[in-house]
Scaffold this motif. Structure first.
Motif, PDB file in Angstrom:
ATOM      1  N   THR A   1       4.588   0.230   0.554  1.00  0.00           N
ATOM      2  CA  THR A   1       5.453   0.214   1.733  1.00  0.00           C
ATOM      3  C   THR A   1       6.547  -0.823   1.465  1.00  0.00           C
ATOM      4  O   THR A   1       6.363  -1.732   0.652  1.00  0.00           O
TER       5      THR A   1
ATOM      6  N   GLY B   1      10.652  -2.675   2.938  1.00  0.00           N
ATOM      7  CA  GLY B   1      11.688  -2.868   3.944  1.00  0.00           C
ATOM      8  C   GLY B   1      12.997  -2.286   3.412  1.00  0.00           C
ATOM      9  O   GLY B   1      13.384  -2.589   2.282  1.00  0.00           O
TER      10      GLY B   1
ATOM     11  N   GLN C   1      12.159 -12.780   1.426  1.00  0.00           N
ATOM     12  CA  GLN C   1      12.803 -11.541   1.887  1.00  0.00           C
ATOM     13  C   GLN C   1      13.813 -11.835   3.001  1.00  0.00           C
ATOM     14  O   GLN C   1      14.216 -10.938   3.750  1.00  0.00           O
TER      15      GLN C   1
HETATM   16  N1  URA Z   1       6.654  -4.659   2.671  1.00  0.00           N
HETATM   17  C1  URA Z   1       7.490  -5.672   2.335  1.00  0.00           C
HETATM   18  O1  URA Z   1       7.263  -6.371   1.344  1.00  0.00           O
HETATM   19  N2  URA Z   1       8.551  -5.909   3.139  1.00  0.00           N
HETATM   20  C2  URA Z   1       8.816  -5.190   4.238  1.00  0.00           C
HETATM   21  O2  URA Z   1       9.795  -5.491   4.934  1.00  0.00           O
HETATM   22  C3  URA Z   1       7.935  -4.144   4.567  1.00  0.00           C
HETATM   23  C4  URA Z   1       6.854  -3.895   3.753  1.00  0.00           C
END
Ligand code: URA
Ligand code: R1P
Length: 292
Positions: free
Chosen positions: A118, A120, A210
């Motif tokens: 998954t 982002g 992130q």
């Molecule tokens: N996994 C991630 O590392 N970041 C996200 O924003 C969603 C899933």
């Protein structure tokens, strides 16, 4: 003279299985699906026609079985590139080291690895639900920098362009990023024409790395704004996740074929998220099982 791997370097359990995964060499298929969440292993294996083994150790859950005549192993890695270092080295040892003699086998046994994760999304064309293949990964995690040969397999020009653009040169707080390609043939076969191919940042964390700011301010407050606008040779950065760079990098150094495909569960631009994604990721699993 073949290299001998001592007991402290290659740890084999008394039952003949590898240290962390607890898998034995004969239990590993050549086609491997990696997932982060141990719960996703059962979801992948629910599609199997037969199951030959099911093993659980820490966050590493493994099932080997068959899907339409193809022998496949599905393994969970947990979260992060540190776990990818463990999983990739142990899978490679299972395939390429003779556990009786503790020496490398005579010929390379090549594995095919697809990570289903998954992520982002970072662009307007990567809304929640999009499947993104990581054609290139930018590793913020630093893992590959510990291995010789890193400069031979990485895209050094892309790397320098990115560091210059971000203004990170000489910033000792931020690990030097590395840029690595996924296996081209595998990307073509898995992505076909219904997935987005792009550049993925594999971050060494979910929050600060992130660009998520909760109570602690970021070292570079403009980080994500800059990342979203970065362009190099027609490449744009499409998504954040946490494992694709370590997987592509180690696979390249070891001689295996590897790639990552993720479903977008949060779009950082428009600030939307889908927490009920566990059912919808089954569609992506189905496509990978057909194409692997
Ligand atoms: N996994 C991630 O590392 N970041 C996200 O924003 C969603 C899933
Ligand atoms: C973070 O929530 C985790 O989700 C993503 C990231 O890479 C990280 O592992 O992938 P998985 O859903 O495969 O775990």
């Amino acid at each position: 003279m073949k290299k001998y791997y001592a007991e402290s370097e290659l740890i084999i359990n008394p039952d003949g299985s590898i240290f962390h995964l607890h898998v034995k060499p004969e239990q590993l298929a050549d086609k491997i699906i990696l997932v982060g969440d141990p719960g996703r292993v059962a979801l992948v294996a629910s599609h199997f026609d037969t199951k030959e083994c099911e093993i659980e150790s820490r966050e590493f859950k493994t099932i080997t079985g068959t899907y339409k005549g193809k022998r496949i192993t599905v393994v969970s890695t947990g979260i992060g590139c540190d776990n990818i270092d463990i999983v990739m080295n142990e899978l490679d040892a299972l395939a390429n080291i003779d556990f009786n003699t503790r020496c490398e086998k005579n010929y390379l046994h090549q594995l095919e690895l697809v990570r289903i994760g998954t992520c982002g999304g970072l662009q307007p064309y990567t809304p929640v639900g999009t499947y993104i293949c990581s054609e290139k990964s930018i590793g913020f995690d630093g893992l590959l920098n510990f291995y010789a040969g890193r400069n031979e397999v990485c895209d050094l020009k892309f790397e320098q362009a990115f560091v210059d653009y971000m203004g990170w040169e000489g910033n000792v707080c931020i690990t030097h990023p590395y840029v690595i390609d996924a296996d081209r043939e595998l990307i073509g076969r898995i992505a076909q024409n219904d997935m987005v191919c792009g550049v993925t940042i594999a971050a060494g964390g979910f929050f600060g790395p992130q660009g998520r700011e909760l109570r602690i301010p970021l070292a570079d407050p403009e980080q994500n704004e800059k990342i979203e606008k970065f362009e190099y040779n027609d490449y744009r950065i499409t998504n954040f996740e946490m494992e694709s760079s370590a997987l592509a990098g180690l696979a390249r150094l070891m001689g295996h074929k590897a790639m990552t495909v993720c479903m977008v569960i949060a779009n950082r631009l428009i600030k939307e998220a889908n927490t009920g994604y566990k059912n919808s990721i089954d569609g992506l699993i189905g496509k990978v099982l057909e194409r692997i």
